[in-house]
Design a protein around this motif. Structure first.
Motif: not given
Length: 412
Positions: A50-54, A8-16, A234-239
């Motif tokens: 709304l950015w569900a993934l960033k 998964i590379s720089h995936v973002s998802k926007k909903y209107t 919507g973002a990875v905080k830590k893994q």
């Protein structure tokens, strides 16, 4: 050499949010034209986005069981829908290697008018399997699901439990290279959940399959997953390691709480019990309220008994932040006419391991009858003491007692 099956590379998802997809083409087209050409609406448009993934990026290797944790709305389900090809990312790319089977909600991929048998073959065909391959797995699927009596009944007549049993069995036995599971296992009973966890473990360790597992059951994530990712807004905080990551996640959600005091009119409780104060008192007081592994401390609480009972007992329970019970200490019943009672328990130093913990208190009468249960009333951190530590790895276990252990030459 690693074998990456999910990238998964720089995936973002926007909903209107708003009126788009109103089911009327003329209204949707009119709104689209207005947004495309009316610059004065920019502020309004921004509010409906709304950015569900960033900018989410990570990789998963073959044979891994990856746990996704985070609050509701953190983006976990959106990410799973993208991995399952239900929806496409707005930005970024996703690469998957092999067959993907998804169980995102009860009955995912099932047609209600088809029987259980027909749905098994339908799902197998969707995965690209031939009929003979599906037939070879058919008996295992039915046996695992426990719905043999209803296998030729339309699944729209199944209960939610039967639905999820069959859906999991189909997903787990039709040879997926990647199995994606959302919180649906919460529908099943405890025995079925254990079967599912065992099957996922077997898929990973025994067959080299990859599992993506989303759950709010932190114990399940800790025991099953080899790695975890904490998502927030919507973002990875830590893994990292599931156990340490979950402790960090739960600690961030619930702050240190060493003292609470209430007036009678707003005290927690009910008509029988009103708790007036709860407090943790470290024996060594510092400006930072620090408790380390060597610090002894006292738990004190005051409560009002309005139950009319004169045979009162209390249980003090200590839990890890992820919910494992460390101990449950019972008081002896107290026979008293007084309505105001005080409790006290001393926890010695060199007992608890470093980590996050919380107390709950059970108030009862005649030993067994519950009057009030005050859950999560105190929370605290136990820090390591670097003077006693020769390494930087956390000691195993929840307790860390300073018992003498003798070693000498054997003289036989």
């Amino acid at each position: 050499m690693t074998d990456t099956v999910i990238s998964i590379s720089h995936v973002s998802k926007k909903y209107t949010l708003g009126e788009i997809s109103s089911r009327y083409f003329s209204r949707d087209f009119s709104l689209w034209m207005q947004r495309a050409f009316n610059q004065s609406n920019e502020e309004k448009i921004e509010k409906t986005t709304l950015w569900a993934l960033k900018d989410v990026s990570f990789e998963v290797q073959r044979g891994e069981i990856l746990g996704l944790i985070g609050s509701n709305g953190a983006g976990k389900s959106t990410l799973l829908k993208i991995l399952s090809r239900i929806t496409a990312p707005t930005n970024g790319s996703v690469r998957l290697k092999g067959r993907v089977s998804s169980l995102l909600e009860v009955g995912t991929g099932f047609h209600g008018d088809l029987t259980g048998r027909e749905n098994i073959f339908l799902n197998g065909a969707i995965l690209g399997m031939r009929k003979r391959e599906i037939r070879a797995k058919f008996d295992s699927i039915v046996d695992f699901s426990g719905v043999e009596k209803f296998i030729d009944t339309p699944v729209k007549r199944y209960s939610s439990g039967m639905y999820v049993r069959l859906a999991f069995a189909v997903g787990a036995f039709l040879d997926p290279d990647i199995l994606i599971i959302d919180e649906v296992l919460a529908v099943g009973d405890a025995e079925f959940q254990q079967k599912c966890l065992g099957r996922m473990q077997d898929l990973s360790t025994g067959q080299g399959r990859t599992v993506i597992f989303v759950s709010h059951n932190m114990q399940a994530v800790t025991s099953l997953c080899t790695r975890a990712i904490w998502m927030e807004e919507g973002a990875v905080k830590k893994q990292g390691d599931p156990k340490s990551l979950i402790n960090s996640y739960l600690s961030a959600k619930k702050k240190v709480l060493l003292k609470q005091v209430w007036q009678k009119e707003n005290a927690p409780g009910n008509d029988a019990i009103r708790v007036l104060s709860v407090e943790i008192k470290p024996d060594i007081v510092t400006d930072f309220e620090l408790i380390d592994v060597t610090t002894s401390f006292t738990v004190e609480f005051t409560f009002e008994n309005n139950s009319g009972a004169n045979n009162i007992s209390v249980d003090l329970m200590l839990f890890t932040i992820s919910g494992e019970c460390i101990f449950d200490i019972y008081s002896k019943p107290v026979i008293t006419e007084s309505s105001l009672l005080h409790g006290k328990c001393i926890i010695p130093g060199n007992f608890l391991n470093n980590g996050s913990y919380y107390f709950s208190i059970f108030f009862g009468k005649d030993v067994t009858q519950e009057l009030f249960y005050f859950d999560h009333c105190l929370q605290f951190e136990v820090e390591d003491n670097r003077d006693l530590t020769t390494g930087f790895n956390k000691w195993l276990g929840f307790v860390r007692p300073d018992f003498p252990l003798f070693l000498s030459e054997h003289k036989g």
